[in-house]
Design a protein around this motif. Structure first.
Motif, PDB file in Angstrom:
ATOM      1  N   MET A  54       0.834  -1.178   0.000  1.00 35.50           N
ATOM      2  CA  MET A  54       0.000   0.000   0.000  1.00 35.50           C
ATOM      3  C   MET A  54       0.880   1.244   0.000  1.00 35.50           C
ATOM      4  O   MET A  54       1.905   1.272   0.648  1.00 35.50           O
ATOM      5  N   SER A  55       0.431   2.262  -0.722  1.00 33.42           N
ATOM      6  CA  SER A  55       1.208   3.499  -0.763  1.00 33.42           C
ATOM      7  C   SER A  55       0.570   4.544   0.137  1.00 33.42           C
ATOM      8  O   SER A  55      -0.642   4.562   0.336  1.00 33.42           O
ATOM      9  N   GLU A  56       1.409   5.384   0.658  1.00 32.92           N
ATOM     10  CA  GLU A  56       0.884   6.460   1.486  1.00 32.92           C
ATOM     11  C   GLU A  56       0.678   7.688   0.611  1.00 32.92           C
ATOM     12  O   GLU A  56       1.249   7.802  -0.461  1.00 32.92           O
ATOM     13  N   ALA A  57      -0.156   8.573   1.035  1.00 35.44           N
ATOM     14  CA  ALA A  57      -0.464   9.772   0.269  1.00 35.44           C
ATOM     15  C   ALA A  57       0.774  10.648   0.128  1.00 35.44           C
ATOM     16  O   ALA A  57       1.633  10.685   1.003  1.00 35.44           O
ATOM     17  N   MET A  58       0.840  11.346  -0.996  1.00 35.91           N
ATOM     18  CA  MET A  58       1.963  12.265  -1.216  1.00 35.91           C
ATOM     19  C   MET A  58       1.780  13.486  -0.331  1.00 35.91           C
ATOM     20  O   MET A  58       0.677  14.015  -0.215  1.00 35.91           O
ATOM     21  N   ASP A  59       2.862  13.933   0.253  1.00 33.13           N
ATOM     22  CA  ASP A  59       2.788  15.162   1.038  1.00 33.13           C
ATOM     23  C   ASP A  59       3.171  16.348   0.152  1.00 33.13           C
ATOM     24  O   ASP A  59       3.501  16.197  -1.020  1.00 33.13           O
ATOM     25  N   ASN A  60       3.125  17.531   0.718  1.00 31.94           N
ATOM     26  CA  ASN A  60       3.385  18.756  -0.021  1.00 31.94           C
ATOM     27  C   ASN A  60       4.789  18.772  -0.626  1.00 31.94           C
ATOM     28  O   ASN A  60       4.979  19.225  -1.755  1.00 31.94           O
ATOM     29  N   GLU A  61       5.773  18.281   0.089  1.00 32.65           N
ATOM     30  CA  GLU A  61       7.149  18.257  -0.424  1.00 32.65           C
ATOM     31  C   GLU A  61       7.275  17.325  -1.628  1.00 32.65           C
ATOM     32  O   GLU A  61       7.981  17.624  -2.587  1.00 32.65           O
ATOM     33  N   ASP A  62       6.596  16.189  -1.567  1.00 32.68           N
ATOM     34  CA  ASP A  62       6.596  15.268  -2.705  1.00 32.68           C
ATOM     35  C   ASP A  62       5.984  15.941  -3.936  1.00 32.68           C
ATOM     36  O   ASP A  62       6.499  15.825  -5.047  1.00 32.68           O
ATOM     37  N   LEU A  63       4.873  16.650  -3.742  1.00 31.92           N
ATOM     38  CA  LEU A  63       4.208  17.328  -4.846  1.00 31.92           C
ATOM     39  C   LEU A  63       5.096  18.415  -5.444  1.00 31.92           C
ATOM     40  O   LEU A  63       5.143  18.581  -6.669  1.00 31.92           O
ATOM     41  N   LYS A  64       5.811  19.140  -4.594  1.00 32.66           N
ATOM     42  CA  LYS A  64       6.734  20.172  -5.086  1.00 32.66           C
ATOM     43  C   LYS A  64       7.848  19.544  -5.912  1.00 32.66           C
ATOM     44  O   LYS A  64       8.253  20.082  -6.944  1.00 32.66           O
ATOM     45  N   LEU A  65       8.345  18.398  -5.474  1.00 30.04           N
ATOM     46  CA  LEU A  65       9.405  17.700  -6.201  1.00 30.04           C
ATOM     47  C   LEU A  65       8.908  17.227  -7.569  1.00 30.04           C
ATOM     48  O   LEU A  65       9.578  17.417  -8.587  1.00 30.04           O
ATOM     49  N   VAL A  66       7.728  16.649  -7.611  1.00 29.62           N
ATOM     50  CA  VAL A  66       7.149  16.194  -8.873  1.00 29.62           C
ATOM     51  C   VAL A  66       6.915  17.393  -9.797  1.00 29.62           C
ATOM     52  O   VAL A  66       7.224  17.334 -10.999  1.00 29.62           O
ATOM     53  N   ALA A  67       6.385  18.480  -9.269  1.00 32.44           N
ATOM     54  CA  ALA A  67       6.135  19.675 -10.075  1.00 32.44           C
ATOM     55  C   ALA A  67       7.442  20.236 -10.636  1.00 32.44           C
ATOM     56  O   ALA A  67       7.495  20.649 -11.801  1.00 32.44           O
ATOM     57  N   ALA A  68       8.494  20.246  -9.830  1.00 32.34           N
ATOM     58  CA  ALA A  68       9.788  20.749 -10.294  1.00 32.34           C
ATOM     59  C   ALA A  68      10.319  19.886 -11.435  1.00 32.34           C
ATOM     60  O   ALA A  68      10.769  20.401 -12.468  1.00 32.34           O
ATOM     61  N   LYS A  69      10.257  18.569 -11.264  1.00 32.61           N
ATOM     62  CA  LYS A  69      10.771  17.674 -12.303  1.00 32.61           C
ATOM     63  C   LYS A  69       9.969  17.797 -13.592  1.00 32.61           C
ATOM     64  O   LYS A  69      10.534  17.769 -14.694  1.00 32.61           O
ATOM     65  N   LEU A  70       8.662  17.976 -13.487  1.00 32.87           N
ATOM     66  CA  LEU A  70       7.835  18.157 -14.673  1.00 32.87           C
ATOM     67  C   LEU A  70       8.162  19.479 -15.368  1.00 32.87           C
ATOM     68  O   LEU A  70       8.302  19.526 -16.597  1.00 32.87           O
ATOM     69  N   ALA A  71       8.317  20.553 -14.609  1.00 35.37           N
ATOM     70  CA  ALA A  71       8.637  21.856 -15.201  1.00 35.37           C
ATOM     71  C   ALA A  71      10.008  21.827 -15.876  1.00 35.37           C
ATOM     72  O   ALA A  71      10.194  22.421 -16.944  1.00 35.37           O
ATOM     73  N   ILE A  72      10.971  21.153 -15.285  1.00 36.89           N
ATOM     74  CA  ILE A  72      12.300  21.033 -15.877  1.00 36.89           C
ATOM     75  C   ILE A  72      12.226  20.209 -17.157  1.00 36.89           C
ATOM     76  O   ILE A  72      12.835  20.560 -18.177  1.00 36.89           O
ATOM     77  N   THR A  73      11.468  19.128 -17.139  1.00 34.93           N
ATOM     78  CA  THR A  73      11.303  18.298 -18.342  1.00 34.93           C
ATOM     79  C   THR A  73      10.663  19.108 -19.461  1.00 34.93           C
ATOM     80  O   THR A  73      11.048  18.980 -20.634  1.00 34.93           O
ATOM     81  N   GLU A  74       9.712  19.958 -19.128  1.00 29.88           N
ATOM     82  CA  GLU A  74       9.092  20.813 -20.146  1.00 29.88           C
ATOM     83  C   GLU A  74      10.088  21.813 -20.718  1.00 29.88           C
ATOM     84  O   GLU A  74      10.071  22.094 -21.916  1.00 29.88           O
ATOM     85  N   ALA A  75      10.981  22.349 -19.894  1.00 28.15           N
ATOM     86  CA  ALA A  75      12.029  23.244 -20.412  1.00 28.15           C
ATOM     87  C   ALA A  75      12.922  22.497 -21.396  1.00 28.15           C
ATOM     88  O   ALA A  75      13.283  23.034 -22.461  1.00 28.15           O
ATOM     89  N   LEU A  76      13.289  21.260 -21.072  1.00 25.36           N
ATOM     90  CA  LEU A  76      14.101  20.451 -21.987  1.00 25.36           C
ATOM     91  C   LEU A  76      13.367  20.206 -23.305  1.00 25.36           C
ATOM     92  O   LEU A  76      13.974  20.249 -24.384  1.00 25.36           O
ATOM     93  N   THR A  77      12.079  19.983 -23.222  1.00 25.48           N
ATOM     94  CA  THR A  77      11.288  19.733 -24.418  1.00 25.48           C
ATOM     95  C   THR A  77      11.140  20.998 -25.261  1.00 25.48           C
ATOM     96  O   THR A  77      11.171  20.943 -26.493  1.00 25.48           O
ATOM     97  N   ARG A  78      10.995  22.162 -24.616  1.00 26.97           N
ATOM     98  CA  ARG A  78      10.944  23.429 -25.369  1.00 26.97           C
ATOM     99  C   ARG A  78      12.247  23.651 -26.123  1.00 26.97           C
ATOM    100  O   ARG A  78      12.247  24.178 -27.240  1.00 26.97           O
ATOM    101  N   TYR A  79      13.357  23.236 -25.527  1.00 22.33           N
ATOM    102  CA  TYR A  79      14.653  23.333 -26.206  1.00 22.33           C
ATOM    103  C   TYR A  79      14.600  22.550 -27.523  1.00 22.33           C
ATOM    104  O   TYR A  79      14.978  23.065 -28.575  1.00 22.33           O
ATOM    105  N   CYS A  80      14.123  21.304 -27.472  1.00 23.50           N
ATOM    106  CA  CYS A  80      14.063  20.476 -28.685  1.00 23.50           C
ATOM    107  C   CYS A  80      13.153  21.108 -29.729  1.00 23.50           C
ATOM    108  O   CYS A  80      13.485  21.133 -30.919  1.00 23.50           O
ATOM    109  N   ARG A  81      11.998  21.611 -29.299  1.00 20.85           N
ATOM    110  CA  ARG A  81      11.099  22.283 -30.240  1.00 20.85           C
ATOM    111  C   ARG A  81      11.804  23.472 -30.878  1.00 20.85           C
ATOM    112  O   ARG A  81      11.759  23.661 -32.096  1.00 20.85           O
ATOM    113  N   GLY A  82      12.447  24.292 -30.071  1.00 27.10           N
ATOM    114  CA  GLY A  82      13.122  25.478 -30.593  1.00 27.10           C
ATOM    115  C   GLY A  82      14.206  25.133 -31.601  1.00 27.10           C
ATOM    116  O   GLY A  82      14.324  25.777 -32.654  1.00 27.10           O
ATOM    117  N   ILE A  83      15.000  24.115 -31.293  1.00 25.60           N
ATOM    118  CA  ILE A  83      16.082  23.698 -32.198  1.00 25.60           C
ATOM    119  C   ILE A  83      15.516  23.177 -33.516  1.00 25.60           C
ATOM    120  O   ILE A  83      15.933  23.578 -34.590  1.00 25.60           O
TER     121      ILE A  83
END
Length: 175
Positions: free
Chosen positions: A1-30
């Motif tokens: 069983m998994s425990e619910a994500m806390d606020n810090e976990d959500l911030k970490l996931v949001a950061a990784k998603l935002a960084i991945t989107e920046a990497l993807t914008r780079y590919c689009r731009g190139i």
């Protein structure tokens, strides 16, 4: 069983998603030769080093797009994205694998160039946005030879929607 994500976990996931989107914008731009998309991946004071020397990432981007516009087509694909967000929550490092395909007209015909490498990035969050603050590129392999592409004959002849540079690419006509 998994425990619910806390606020810090959500911030970490949001950061990784935002960084991945920046990497993807780079590919689009190139690949679309879209300077605005490319610049949106880097902070204005970011440093890029693709093997020769440190330089301003925006200036590097402008010079690189000028060269890429002379090519028939390119495609940059990123994989194996590993991001380590600092405990402070506003800095991160990353290693991202990339493969870049380039098709170039030469006096001897069309040539295909494939290069594989990794982006070793340092990211910063400023305000609510993540972008690359420093990039060092590492080349792991390259392949070069006559093009085997088929655009108007063979199995791909029916595929009429092909990638183009901005603003002609189908991406820019989406509603």
């Amino acid at each position: 069983m998994s425990e619910a994500m806390d606020n810090e976990d959500l911030k970490l996931v949001a950061a990784k998603l935002a960084i991945t989107e920046a990497l993807t914008r780079y590919c689009r731009g190139i690949d679309r030769c879209d300077i605005d998309a490319l610049k949106s991946a880097f902070w204005p004071d970011a440093v890029a080093n693709y093997g020769q020397a440190d330089q301003n990432a925006w200036e590097w981007g402008e010079a690189t797009l000028k060269a890429l516009r002379t090519m028939e087509r390119t495609q940059h694909a990123i994989t194996n994205i590993l991001i380590d967000v600092a405990k402070s929550g506003d800095r991160a490092t990353g290693e991202t694998y990339c493969r870049a395909y380039h098709e170039v007209k030469t006096d001897d015909g069309v040539v295909e160039l494939m290069v594989g490498g990794r982006y070793l990035d340092r990211f910063e969050k400023r305000g609510r946005e993540w972008r690359v603050a420093r990039r060092d590129y590492v080349m792991d392999f390259n392949q070069n030879g006559p093009s085997t592409s088929q655009w108007t004959t063979g199995i791909y002849a029916g595929l009429k929607r092909v990638g183009l540079r901005a603003p002609e690419d189908p991406l820019y006509r989406q509603s």
